[in-house]
Design a protein around this motif. Structure first.
Motif, short mmCIF file in Angstrom:
data_model
loop_
_atom_site.label_atom_id
_atom_site.label_comp_id
_atom_site.label_asym_id
_atom_site.label_seq_id
_atom_site.Cartn_x
_atom_site.Cartn_y
_atom_site.Cartn_z
N ALA A 145 0.84 -1.20 0.00
CA ALA A 145 0.00 0.00 0.00
C ALA A 145 0.87 1.25 0.00
O ALA A 145 0.58 2.21 -0.70
N ALA A 146 1.96 1.23 0.75
CA ALA A 146 2.85 2.39 0.79
C ALA A 146 3.50 2.60 -0.57
O ALA A 146 3.65 3.73 -1.02
N SER A 147 3.86 1.52 -1.23
CA SER A 147 4.55 1.67 -2.50
C SER A 147 3.61 2.03 -3.65
O SER A 147 4.05 2.45 -4.70
N THR A 148 2.32 1.86 -3.46
CA THR A 148 1.38 2.15 -4.53
C THR A 148 0.63 3.46 -4.32
O THR A 148 -0.20 3.83 -5.14
N GLY A 149 0.90 4.14 -3.21
CA GLY A 149 0.21 5.40 -2.97
C GLY A 149 -1.09 5.21 -2.20
O GLY A 149 -1.71 6.16 -1.80
N SER A 153 -12.64 -5.78 -6.91
CA SER A 153 -12.26 -4.45 -7.39
C SER A 153 -10.84 -4.52 -7.92
O SER A 153 -10.00 -5.22 -7.36
N TYR A 154 -10.58 -3.79 -8.98
CA TYR A 154 -9.27 -3.75 -9.60
C TYR A 154 -8.94 -2.30 -9.94
O TYR A 154 -9.81 -1.58 -10.41
N VAL A 155 -7.70 -1.88 -9.69
CA VAL A 155 -7.25 -0.54 -10.02
C VAL A 155 -5.82 -0.60 -10.53
O VAL A 155 -5.08 -1.53 -10.21
N CYS A 156 -5.43 0.41 -11.31
CA CYS A 156 -4.04 0.52 -11.74
C CYS A 156 -3.19 0.99 -10.57
O CYS A 156 -3.65 1.75 -9.72
N TRP A 210 -1.40 -3.61 -11.89
CA TRP A 210 -2.70 -3.41 -11.27
C TRP A 210 -2.76 -4.03 -9.88
O TRP A 210 -1.93 -4.85 -9.51
N LEU A 211 -3.74 -3.59 -9.12
CA LEU A 211 -4.02 -4.10 -7.78
C LEU A 211 -5.38 -4.78 -7.79
O LEU A 211 -6.26 -4.39 -8.55
N VAL A 212 -5.53 -5.76 -6.93
CA VAL A 212 -6.80 -6.46 -6.81
C VAL A 212 -7.24 -6.42 -5.34
O VAL A 212 -6.41 -6.51 -4.44
N PRO A 216 -7.09 2.57 -17.04
CA PRO A 216 -8.45 2.14 -16.73
C PRO A 216 -9.36 2.29 -17.96
O PRO A 216 -9.45 3.36 -18.55
N ILE A 217 -9.99 1.21 -18.36
CA ILE A 217 -10.94 1.21 -19.46
C ILE A 217 -12.22 0.55 -18.94
O ILE A 217 -12.19 -0.58 -18.46
N ASN A 218 -13.33 1.30 -19.00
CA ASN A 218 -14.59 0.82 -18.43
C ASN A 218 -14.44 0.41 -16.97
O ASN A 218 -14.95 -0.62 -16.54
N ASN A 219 -13.68 1.21 -16.22
CA ASN A 219 -13.45 1.00 -14.79
C ASN A 219 -12.67 -0.27 -14.47
O ASN A 219 -12.74 -0.77 -13.34
N LEU A 220 -11.94 -0.82 -15.43
CA LEU A 220 -11.09 -1.97 -15.20
C LEU A 220 -9.70 -1.66 -15.73
O LEU A 220 -9.55 -0.99 -16.75
N PRO A 221 -8.63 -2.15 -15.05
CA PRO A 221 -7.27 -1.88 -15.51
C PRO A 221 -6.87 -2.78 -16.68
O PRO A 221 -7.11 -3.99 -16.64
N TYR A 222 -6.32 -2.18 -17.71
CA TYR A 222 -5.81 -2.93 -18.86
C TYR A 222 -4.40 -2.46 -19.16
O TYR A 222 -4.10 -1.26 -19.07
N CYS A 223 -3.53 -3.37 -19.56
CA CYS A 223 -2.18 -3.03 -19.98
C CYS A 223 -2.22 -2.78 -21.48
O CYS A 223 -2.51 -3.69 -22.26
N VAL A 224 -1.99 -1.53 -21.87
CA VAL A 224 -2.04 -1.16 -23.28
C VAL A 224 -0.78 -0.42 -23.69
O VAL A 224 -0.08 0.13 -22.89
#
Length: 71
Positions: free
Chosen positions: A15-19, A30-33, A40-42, A63-71
């Motif tokens: 958590a500290a390393s991801t802000g 739930s998933y976020v970048c 991403w985080l889960v 985030p695409i449609n509220n889900l994290p994608y690697c693009v």
């Protein structure tokens, strides 16, 4: 019992390393970048974010449609 202590410390370090801080709550699933968009985080069943993975080289998490994608 030691496993839970180690897991709690790992979650706090992540958590500290991801802000996000240890008090950041989430609701599964739930998933976020990550804050640096490297992956991403889960949200786990305890309601805290864990490392979900790393984006492949040359991509970033968006985030695409509220889900994290690697693009």
């Amino acid at each position: 019992m030691k496993f839970f202590a180690v897991a709690a410390l790992a979650a706090t370090a992540l958590a500290a390393s991801t802000g996000l801080d240890a008090r950041t709550e989430c609701k599964p699933p739930s998933y976020v970048c990550k804050h640096d968009n490297s992956g991403w985080l889960v949200c786990n069943v305890d309601g805290t974010f864990l490392d979900g993975g790393k984006c492949p080289k040359g991509t970033t998490c968006k985030p695409i449609n509220n889900l994290p994608y690697c693009v």
